[in-house]
Design a protein around this motif. Structure first.
Motif, mmCIF file in Angstrom:
data_model
loop_
_atom_site.group_PDB
_atom_site.id
_atom_site.type_symbol
_atom_site.label_atom_id
_atom_site.label_comp_id
_atom_site.label_asym_id
_atom_site.label_seq_id
_atom_site.Cartn_x
_atom_site.Cartn_y
_atom_site.Cartn_z
ATOM 1 N N LEU A 194 -75.753 37.611 -49.645
ATOM 2 C CA LEU A 194 -76.630 36.758 -50.451
ATOM 3 C C LEU A 194 -78.057 36.808 -49.922
ATOM 4 C CD1 LEU A 194 -75.932 33.306 -51.961
ATOM 5 C CD2 LEU A 194 -77.882 33.534 -50.426
ATOM 6 N N ARG A 195 -78.207 36.782 -48.599
ATOM 7 C CA ARG A 195 -79.562 36.850 -48.029
ATOM 8 C C ARG A 195 -80.192 38.218 -48.257
ATOM 9 N NH1 ARG A 195 -81.055 32.007 -48.554
ATOM 10 N NH2 ARG A 195 -80.384 30.505 -46.970
ATOM 11 N N ILE A 196 -79.388 39.262 -48.227
ATOM 12 C CA ILE A 196 -79.916 40.588 -48.552
ATOM 13 C C ILE A 196 -80.361 40.627 -50.013
ATOM 14 C CG2 ILE A 196 -79.228 42.990 -48.915
ATOM 15 C CD1 ILE A 196 -79.896 42.331 -46.040
ATOM 16 N N THR A 197 -79.595 39.972 -50.874
ATOM 17 C CA THR A 197 -79.988 39.880 -52.285
ATOM 18 C C THR A 197 -81.312 39.132 -52.422
ATOM 19 O OG1 THR A 197 -77.656 39.866 -52.938
ATOM 20 C CG2 THR A 197 -79.247 39.155 -54.583
ATOM 21 N N ARG A 254 -75.773 34.681 -57.831
ATOM 22 C CA ARG A 254 -74.992 33.543 -58.305
ATOM 23 C C ARG A 254 -73.502 33.719 -58.017
ATOM 24 N NH1 ARG A 254 -77.948 32.274 -64.169
ATOM 25 N NH2 ARG A 254 -80.007 31.831 -63.276
ATOM 26 N N GLN A 255 -73.003 34.931 -58.193
ATOM 27 C CA GLN A 255 -71.593 35.177 -57.907
ATOM 28 C C GLN A 255 -71.284 34.997 -56.421
ATOM 29 O OE1 GLN A 255 -70.988 39.082 -59.552
ATOM 30 N NE2 GLN A 255 -70.648 38.322 -61.640
ATOM 31 N N LEU A 256 -72.180 35.467 -55.566
ATOM 32 C CA LEU A 256 -71.998 35.273 -54.128
ATOM 33 C C LEU A 256 -72.045 33.790 -53.772
ATOM 34 C CD1 LEU A 256 -74.202 38.224 -52.815
ATOM 35 C CD2 LEU A 256 -71.731 37.975 -52.498
ATOM 36 N N GLU A 257 -72.951 33.051 -54.404
ATOM 37 C CA GLU A 257 -73.059 31.618 -54.152
ATOM 38 C C GLU A 257 -71.789 30.894 -54.595
ATOM 39 O OE1 GLU A 257 -76.966 28.986 -54.452
ATOM 40 O OE2 GLU A 257 -75.972 29.154 -56.401
ATOM 41 N N HIS A 258 -71.223 31.304 -55.726
ATOM 42 C CA HIS A 258 -69.973 30.704 -56.201
ATOM 43 C C HIS A 258 -68.828 30.983 -55.219
ATOM 44 C CE1 HIS A 258 -71.652 31.115 -60.581
ATOM 45 N NE2 HIS A 258 -72.287 30.198 -59.874
ATOM 46 N N GLY A 466 -78.331 45.383 -44.844
ATOM 47 C CA GLY A 466 -77.234 44.523 -45.264
ATOM 48 C C GLY A 466 -75.881 45.106 -44.890
ATOM 49 N N ARG A 467 -75.725 46.407 -45.067
ATOM 50 C CA ARG A 467 -74.472 47.057 -44.681
ATOM 51 C C ARG A 467 -74.256 46.963 -43.171
ATOM 52 N NH1 ARG A 467 -74.278 53.003 -46.879
ATOM 53 N NH2 ARG A 467 -72.223 52.867 -45.876
#
Length: 508
Positions: A194-197, A254-258, A466-467
């Protein structure tokens, strides 16, 4: 046998019982079935991938724990991540499930341990009855008695059952630790992604700002008659396509946050993580940093990974069950003692003539069962062999996990270095192309190509970081997250929610 007047006979019986108990104690010194020994495996002296490159930031030469308190997530230096994992430890439903299963396994172990002790009971009654013994009589009766029974564990079947229950409880404790580690690492990986996003969104926001300036520049030059209409169309196309890609990042975030909301035990509607402003827009620096992760020695995985420990404890459980199955081939001995008062009126209830007692052993042996016990023994042995194979496979898989992530981090370290050089070169190419276009010595197509190449390389650089972070979390999980098999002998922490659920269940 009932009596109130035969002390010599009673003393004789007590002496016989004492002698029998002494013999039983001698016989009970050993238990049928094999004693447990951990299955042997060949252990490598070092991980293959640790020797790929010296002075890597993600490994050290000296074996050590990640953190003395096992709070491995703190090595990333992100307070938001620390808080989220603490919430997951308390409220995640998968952890609640594992805790309940651990308590169930403890109860099974205690149930087996109860077989080592005698059973004590008491009963009392009163009534009126008509009898036809020595003439028809109608009268009252009052009785009270205490009784005790004990089946000595002569062949060790109960002790093997206790071993099985204890090993099962320890395996469940390791399962709980594995569940916690799995939830923690999954949450950490989702959060870091999420932070990378967020960093990618920041990159696209900066790029859109730059592309907007380029569009205004081409429009001004077109209005001045020094640029083609195709330059304006190309600049506008590049801007809009970049805006579309930036919008797509919103769906990923949003999907990661969910997913994180569920991991911390909340509904997505009641949970949000504010975007993190980049500390350095030029380098897109994250609050979390890539930590140094000590890997230790290969043999330590047998003690440091909870899934390996759980598999090993299930081997011990299966081994004990072999002893339980073999004990069924031998006769069982039951010792029974009872005593009390039986009278026709309350006034005579506790009188000496009303005393009754009984004492005696009972021996039982199954002669024929159609091969049932032999089949049960064969089943126990097969289950043991299966658990050994499962244990060895788990150990081999654990080595693969560590080697895979060590290799991945090594490759990503090299790739990131080269990619950073590519970003530098692409940014220089973009600046030169834009300067040449402003000077009228180059087509806008060269600018658009250079800008697209620069964005692609910057995006790849962010994704590589991120990886690296995600792979470092996977390596933490692969080496057990600082957990140790010594934790099996300690009672795992039960969350407040779990305790409340127990109270509620009892109340209902």
């Amino acid at each position: 046998m009932t009596s109130s007047k035969s002390p010599p006979l009673l003393n004789l019986r007590l002496t016989a019982v004492a002698a029998a108990v002494s013999v039983i104690s001698l016989l009970a010194g050993c238990a049928v079935g094999p004693d447990y020994a951990r299955p042997k495996m060949d252990m490598p002296t070092a991980f293959k991938e640790t020797g790929l490159k010296e002075n890597q930031s993600w490994k050290t030469a000296t074996p050590q724990q990640i953190n003395a308190d096992h709070r491995w997530w703190e090595i990333y230096g992100d307070s938001t991540l620390n808080n989220l994992i603490e919430q997951a430890n308390q409220a995640n439903q998968s952890i609640q499930l594992a805790e309940a299963q651990y308590r169930q396994a403890q109860a099974v172990a205690n149930e087996a341990r109860a077989g080592l002790w005698p059973t004590l009971g008491v009963n009392a009654g009163a009534g009126r009855a008509l009898t036809n013994s020595n003439g028809i009589k109608l009268g009252n009766y009052y009785d009270i008695a205490a009784n005790a029974s004990w089946e000595p564990d002569i062949w060790g079947g109960v002790r093997r059952a206790v071993e099985s229950g204890q090993a099962g409880s320890q395996a469940s404790a390791a399962d709980l630790a594995a569940a916690r580690l799995s939830i923690q690492t999954t949450l950490a990986q989702d959060y870091l992604q999420l932070r990378i996003t967020d960093q990618l969104k920041q990159l696209y926001a900066d790029t859109i700002t730059a592309y907007t300036r380029s569009l205004k520049l081409t429009q001004s030059q077109y209005n001045a008659g020094v640029a083609l209409r195709s330059d304006v169309a190309q600049a506008e196309t590049q801007l809009k396509s970049t805006e579309a890609q930036a919008i797509d990042l919103d769906a990923q975030r949003r999907q990661l946050e969910h997913a994180i909301a569920i991991l911390v035990g909340k509904t997505p509607a009641a949970f949000s993580i504010p975007a993190e402003a980049s500390a350095d827009t030029a380098t897109l620096q994250l609050a979390a940093h890539l930590p140094a992760i000590p890997t230790g020695l290969p043999s330590e995985l047998l003690e440091r990974r909870p899934d390996v420990a759980a598999a090993e404890r299930r081997v011990a459980l299966a081994n004990a069950n072999v002893g339980v199955a073999k004990a069924a081939f031998f006769p069982s001995l039951m010792l029974n003692v009872s005593g009390g008062f039986d009278a026709g009126s309350l006034a005579q209830w506790f009188a000496v003539p009303s005393r009754v007692w009984s004492l005696g052993p009972a021996l039982a042996q199954t002669i024929f069962d159609g091969g049932l016990r032999r089949a049960q023994s064969a089943q126990a042995i097969a289950a043991y062999d299966a658990s050994v194979a499962q244990y060895k496979q788990t150990v081999l898989s654990s080595f693969q996990d560590v080697e895979d992530n060590l290799a991945l981090l090594h490759v990503l370290d090299q790739e990131t270095t080269v990619q950073d050089q590519a970003v530098t070169a692409a940014q220089l190419s973009e600046r030169l192309a834009l300067a040449q276009y402003n000077a009228g010595t180059s087509l806008y197509l060269n600018v658009a190509t250079a800008q697209a190449l620069s964005l692609s390389n910057q995006r790849t650089a962010v994704q590589l970081r991120g990886r690296q972070l995600v792979a470092s979390v996977a390596l933490v999980k692969a080496i057990g997250g600082g957990w140790d098999a010594a934790e099996l002998d300690k009672t795992p922490t039960v969350s407040a929610d779990s305790k409340n659920s127990q109270t509620t269940a009892i109340a209902h």
